[in-house]
Scaffold this motif. Structure first.
Motif, PDB file in Angstrom:
ATOM      1  N   VAL A 100      27.566  82.564  25.129  1.00  0.00           N
ATOM      2  CA  VAL A 100      28.675  83.435  25.547  1.00  0.00           C
ATOM      3  C   VAL A 100      29.166  82.956  26.914  1.00  0.00           C
ATOM      4  N   TRP A 111      32.041  82.470  28.195  1.00  0.00           N
ATOM      5  CA  TRP A 111      33.108  83.235  28.836  1.00  0.00           C
ATOM      6  C   TRP A 111      32.562  84.451  29.566  1.00  0.00           C
ATOM      7  N   LEU A 112      31.512  85.058  29.003  1.00  0.00           N
ATOM      8  CA  LEU A 112      30.922  86.236  29.632  1.00  0.00           C
ATOM      9  C   LEU A 112      30.081  85.861  30.849  1.00  0.00           C
TER      10      LEU A 112
END
Length: 417
Positions: free
Chosen positions: A330, A332-333
């Motif tokens: 993840v 982007w997170l």
């Protein structure tokens, strides 16, 4: 106030390269250590999402001590990356690496002294870290197995040695600043080297491995779980079935005098006395008292016992592996979190300066709900924006320029001989 001052972390020089070889999960783990520092420095009264009556103290207790240990471990990891990654660098490369490390240590130590002058209610760790880097230089010749052995010896031998020296030789005076003497640096300060060098050595051992390997990560995860079980289980065994907690009750604490335990004693009173001992253990800031050896059985933060070291290293390994796994799945997170971890010295220095202003405006009631969340959000936003336009934070870039410049000076003088 004393409890908030006792902890928490600082910034290590961000030694990992900014190119493709960089592992974002390491930066994300470093950011978690930074936010743990925020939590302890600002205190439970500064939380908005969690109240002091709810889980605020639980979170505070979880990150206190563990965040500084995590950062020390990651500092050791960075040292390993600076000195050859999986294979220790030798020859001319080692000489240049040593110059870079020493230059960074001097500058970070000077910055720590300056930040200490701000008078904020925080135990500045930067000067300690500078000393850790210098002490770790001889270890940069070692490979993973030897580094784990060093960490293990420090974790097992260091606590009783510290206890013995402080009981028979060292007269620990009152602390007047974050670090004011060699004795404080080695034994009696907020972050004594005899404890924290175990974290640094463990981090160097991790940095000498191939962190992109799934097998390596699984071994680190298993090691972290095993150390955590040992730390909690071993301490529990000594304190409860083997009677260590009751011996501490009989010895007495800062909250109460010694209280003899007798057959038929009121169980409610006994539990209150035991709770008082554990409250004492949770308020320790650097090392245990020396009135009884049973203190070495506790594993609470900042006690510097074998169990506390094992617990902190274990949790640090678990956090590191989890961050590396999440950063790859993840991205982007985790991007904002990794951005903070790319510029820890900048973020650390910035939060101290902002805190100085806030405390200066209202020295008594400066802790207000949601202050912690604003610090975290501000760090995430500013670090992410900075990462979009620059590869390094301003403080990290300054360290790199100074270190490279010193290497050039040393090499020019060698050529001139």
């Amino acid at each position: 106030m004393a409890q908030n001052r006792s902890d928490d972390t600082a910034a290590s020089p961000d030694a990992a390269p900014s190119g493709p070889a960089r592992i974002d999960g390491v930066d994300a783990a470093r950011a978690i250590a930074v936010f743990g520092m925020f939590t302890v420095h600002l205190g439970v009264e500064s939380m908005g999402l969690l109240s002091p009556e709810g889980y605020a103290w639980t979170l505070h207790g979880q990150v206190r001590g563990n965040s500084s240990a995590l950062f020390a471990l990651l500092a050791g990891l960075s040292l390993a990356l600076m000195t050859g990654r999986t294979e220790p660098v030798t020859g001319d490369g080692r000489r240049r690496a040593v110059v870079r490390v020493l230059t960074r240590a001097v500058l970070i130590g000077m910055l720590g002294l300056l930040l200490d002058l701000t008078g904020v209610p925080v135990a500045i760790i930067l000067t300690y870290y500078a000393g850790f880097f210098v002490l770790a230089l001889p270890l940069t010749r070692l490979r993973t197995g030897a580094l784990w052995a060093v960490a293990g010896v420090l974790a097992v031998v260091g606590p009783p040695l510290s206890f013995l020296l402080r009981d028979t030789v060292i007269d620990a005076g009152p602390r007047t600043s974050s670090l004011s003497s060699l004795t404080e640096f080695l034994l009696t300060g907020y972050y004594p080297a005899i404890t924290f060098m175990a974290f640094v050595a463990a981090g160097m051992a991790v940095g000498r491995t191939d962190l992109r390997s799934t097998a390596v990560r699984l071994r680190l995860l298993a090691a972290g779980a095993g150390l955590s079980v040992f730390a909690y289980g071993g301490s529990w065994l000594l304190l409860h079935p083997l009677g260590g907690l009751d011996r501490l009750v009989e010895q007495g604490t800062a909250f109460m005098g010694g209280y003899p335990i007798t057959p038929g004693m009121d169980p409610v009173l006994l539990e209150q006395l035991r709770a008082g001992v554990m409250e004492e253990a949770n308020s320790i800031s650097g090392q245990v008292p020396t009135d009884t050896w049973w203190w070495l059985a506790v594993n609470t933060p900042h006690t510097g016992t074998t169990f506390e070291i094992a617990e902190a290293v274990g949790q640090a390994l678990i956090v590191l592996v989890a961050c590396m796994w999440l950063a790859e799945r993840v991205r982007w997170l985790m991007y904002p979190l990794a951005s903070v971890g790319r510029m820890p010295l900048t973020v650390y220095t910035g939060h101290i300066l902002v805190l100085m202003v806030i405390v200066g405006v209202d020295p008594v009631d400066w802790r207000q709900p949601w202050l912690l969340e604003w610090f975290v959000l501000g760090a995430l936003v500013l670090a992410t924006l900075w990462r979009l336009v620059a590869s390094r934070g301003p403080a990290e870039a300054g360290l790199a320029v100074a270190a490279d410049g010193m290497v050039d000076i040393v090499e020019e003088r060698r050529r001139g001989l």
